[in-house]
Each structure stands twice: as C-alpha cells, then as structure tokens.
Scaffold this active site. Structure first.
Site, mmCIF file in Angstrom:
data_model
loop_
_atom_site.group_PDB
_atom_site.id
_atom_site.type_symbol
_atom_site.label_atom_id
_atom_site.label_comp_id
_atom_site.label_asym_id
_atom_site.label_seq_id
_atom_site.Cartn_x
_atom_site.Cartn_y
_atom_site.Cartn_z
ATOM 1 N N HIS A 106 43.389 26.027 82.483
ATOM 2 C CA HIS A 106 41.937 26.956 81.555
ATOM 3 C C HIS A 106 41.184 28.304 81.562
ATOM 4 O O HIS A 106 41.373 29.209 81.624
ATOM 5 C CB HIS A 106 41.601 25.590 80.520
ATOM 6 C CG HIS A 106 42.167 24.987 79.836
ATOM 7 N ND1 HIS A 106 41.995 23.622 79.982
ATOM 8 C CD2 HIS A 106 43.310 24.675 78.631
ATOM 9 C CE1 HIS A 106 43.043 22.745 79.027
ATOM 10 N NE2 HIS A 106 43.371 23.965 78.177
ATOM 11 N N GLN A 159 50.865 21.070 64.906
ATOM 12 C CA GLN A 159 51.462 21.499 65.765
ATOM 13 C C GLN A 159 51.834 19.875 66.806
ATOM 14 O O GLN A 159 52.824 20.346 68.098
ATOM 15 C CB GLN A 159 51.105 22.587 66.963
ATOM 16 C CG GLN A 159 49.989 21.833 67.632
ATOM 17 C CD GLN A 159 49.796 23.641 69.540
ATOM 18 O OE1 GLN A 159 48.970 24.403 68.850
ATOM 19 N NE2 GLN A 159 49.621 22.961 70.103
ATOM 20 N N GLY A 182 49.043 30.483 78.879
ATOM 21 C CA GLY A 182 49.167 30.321 80.679
ATOM 22 C C GLY A 182 50.876 30.201 80.757
ATOM 23 O O GLY A 182 51.363 29.764 80.215
HETATM 24 P P1 AMP Z 1 46.116 23.290 75.871
HETATM 25 O O1 AMP Z 1 44.933 23.205 75.997
HETATM 26 O O2 AMP Z 1 47.097 22.537 76.430
HETATM 27 O O3 AMP Z 1 46.888 23.873 74.667
HETATM 28 O O4 AMP Z 1 46.541 25.039 76.833
HETATM 29 C C1 AMP Z 1 45.473 25.917 76.337
HETATM 30 C C2 AMP Z 1 46.656 27.404 76.940
HETATM 31 O O5 AMP Z 1 46.639 26.769 78.817
HETATM 32 C C3 AMP Z 1 47.632 27.861 77.572
HETATM 33 O O6 AMP Z 1 48.129 29.242 77.153
HETATM 34 C C4 AMP Z 1 48.219 27.697 78.453
HETATM 35 O O7 AMP Z 1 49.327 27.247 78.457
HETATM 36 C C5 AMP Z 1 47.389 26.812 79.189
HETATM 37 N N1 AMP Z 1 47.168 26.110 80.409
HETATM 38 C C6 AMP Z 1 47.636 24.639 80.457
HETATM 39 N N2 AMP Z 1 46.769 23.768 81.369
HETATM 40 C C7 AMP Z 1 47.431 24.937 82.472
HETATM 41 C C8 AMP Z 1 48.287 24.831 83.717
HETATM 42 N N3 AMP Z 1 48.065 24.405 84.277
HETATM 43 N N4 AMP Z 1 47.763 26.384 84.667
HETATM 44 C C9 AMP Z 1 47.985 27.737 83.643
HETATM 45 N N5 AMP Z 1 47.387 27.598 82.415
HETATM 46 C C10 AMP Z 1 47.488 26.370 82.054
#
Ligand code: AMP
Length: 291
Positions: free
Chosen positions: A48, A72, A158
């Site tokens: 993040h 979701q 991400g």
């Molecule tokens: P989430 O909180 O899991 O919904 O993720 C929020 C954002 O952070 C999304 O766009 C994810 O793809 C990105 N993200 C989560 N984990 C990673 C990672 N290891 N590397 C890069 N981006 C990430």
C-alpha cells in the site's frame, strides 16, 4: 524498504463523511491541484505504501481511502474477520505526506436504501470472478463511488490485484470517467511472497508454503525464456511447484492475454501468469507478466 520514509510525523487528516471529504477537497480543487486517490481496505503494508509514495510523487494532493467494502466479499468469505487497524494505519501514514484519509463507516457508504450497483465488464467473469461471484460488482461499485467523491486526476492500484486493474481500466473507459489509472508493481517479502493484508492469517507452516506461489510464477518466466511456448506444459510445472510445497487447493493457475484475460493457446508475446490458492483459512493470489 518503502515503509520507512521520513517526510512528516503528524497523523494525516482523517475524515469519515462525504460532506467532510467534499469540504476538504474543495480547496485543492479550487487551486487546481493534481489530486491522487489510493483506495485501500486498510491494515496497510509496504505494498500500500508504495502506491501512496507513487501518488505523492506525482500529485499535489493525495487522498488515501480505508474502507473494508462489504459488497465485494462473498457470503462465506472473511468480511467479519478481515483485519481492521485504523489507528495503526494512521500512525503509519504519518510517515508519508498523504494529505487526507477518508475512512467512512459502512452506513456512510451504503446508506439506507442503497440499491444501485455497477454491472462489471466481461473481464470480471473469469479467474477471481469465477471463484468469487459478485466480487467485482462490489469492487466496481465502490471504486466508482470513490472516484465520484474524490474526483482524482490519477487513481493508483497495485498489480497484485491484476484482474482488478483490467476491470477498473475497462470501467473507466466504458463509462468515460475523467481519471487516469496507474498500476504499481507488486511489493514482495524477501522470500518472494506478495505482501497482503491477509498474510497475517497464515500460521507458521503455511507461511513456509506461501512463497511457492511466486516460485511457480518465476518458473513460468524461466520456461518461457528457455523457449517453451505451450501454456499447458508451463501450467503443469507450476502446479508441481505448488504440490511440492504441499499446496493442493489451487483455485486457478492461468496464462492469459494481458488485456482480455482470455486463455492463450500459444505464447508468442507478453502474457500474464496468475495463481490463486487456499492455504488453510487464507486465500492467496499472485501474478506475473512474462514473455
Ligand atoms: P487492498 O487493501 O488489499 O484492497 O489493496 C489496496 C490496493 O493496494 C490495491 O490496489 C492492491 O492491488 C494494492 N496492493 C495490495 N498489496 C500489494 C502489494 N503487495 N504490492 C503492490 N500493491 C499492492
């Protein structure tokens, strides 16, 4: 490490209602600042923070959102148990320049009578969409709401959630939304495990098994480099890497076209390799661009 910059140590401004959010954004808008949006579900980690840092380097005003989006999650998924650590997240964000954090409640986002949802594009029907029916309907709905509320010039996602980036890009184009989508590389632990908020569910033996996902992707890249162009051969070898680590509950292993997510029959250009597997209570995903 991307999680140790030293720009500021004051907590970012936190707002929890859309009225507050609009008020805070009004000045940034009136002074024509470039606004960046980083949507997250919180329990922030270096993945993040890499999005936050990229947003800050490209935008004048950065909004990070923290919202565990119920719509979701499937009925049998981990919505209730999903980690929520708002105080820790705010403390961690104080090391960045993030101007504003929007962390609304469920009732603020899905107000009484809410009944409008986005019909996601066809790219949502395969892979995650097949394993998690309704997932992308929830994702596209909440992302559209956040884009409408924040009105960013650029929104950051991400590659970790590769299919999500394809689905969101398609939605943005199909619905003529005035925002650029940036996709940032996957941030990994030293042993290759893609960082994720759910990694903390892994027990110690599962944690040892978990890097097999990224290992299988690395093997796929090596095989393509050596001239293998039959996806079936590569997928079989990837499955062996997972099996060797004791991972048998594989939701999917796929080699697909990067744009359409359709399976490819022969590798003669860049493709995406994707994997999703269940380790105990924890579902992990990973992917890599190869070729
Ligand atoms: P989430 O909180 O899991 O919904 O993720 C929020 C954002 O952070 C999304 O766009 C994810 O793809 C990105 N993200 C989560 N984990 C990673 C990672 N290891 N590397 C890069 N981006 C990430």
């Amino acid at each position: 490490m991307t999680d140790q910059p030293s720009i500021t140590t004051t907590k970012p401004r936190l707002v929890t209602t859309r009225e507050q959010l609009r008020r805070e954004l009004a000045e940034a808008r009136s002074t024509h600042k470039t606004i960046g949006l980083v949507p997250t579900m919180g329990t922030l980690h270096a993945g993040h923070f890499s999005l936050v840092e990229t947003a800050e380097s490209e935008c004048d005003f950065t909004v990070t959102t923290i919202f565990v989006n119920s719509t979701q999650f499937g009925q049998t998924e981990d919505f209730a148990g999903y980690p929520r650590e708002l105080e820790d997240d705010l403390r961690a964000l104080s090391r960045y320049r993030t101007d504003l954090v929007y962390a609304p409640s469920e009732a603020e986002v899905y107000r009484d009578g809410h009944s409008t949802y986005v019909e996601p594009p066809t790219a949502a029907q395969t892979l995650e969409g097949r394993c998690r029916p309704g997932h992308f309907r929830g994702v596209t709905t909440v992302v559209l709401k956040l884009l409408n509320l924040v009105g960013p010039n650029i929104a950051y996602f991400g590659q970790k959630d590769y299919q999500q980036t394809v689905v969101i890009r398609r939605m943005v184009d199909d619905l003529d939304l005035p925002v650029a989508i940036r996709v940032c590389p996957i941030v990994r632990e030293e042993d290759g495990l893609a960082m994720g908020s759910r990694n903390q569910y892994l027990n110690s033996s599962e944690r040892i098994q978990a890097p097999a996902l990224s290992k299988s992707l690395k093997l796929a890249a090596e095989l393509v480099e050596q001239g293998e162009c039959n996806p079936a051969v590569i997928l079989a070898q990837m499955r062996q890497v997972l099996a060797h680590a004791g991972i048998s509950r594989v939701d999917y292993l796929a080699i697909v076209d990067p744009e359409t997510l359709a399976d490819v029959r022969r590798i003669d250009g860049p493709v995406m390799a994707l994997v999703a597997a269940q380790l105990g209570k924890t579902r992990l995903i990973d992917n890599s661009r190869i070729g």
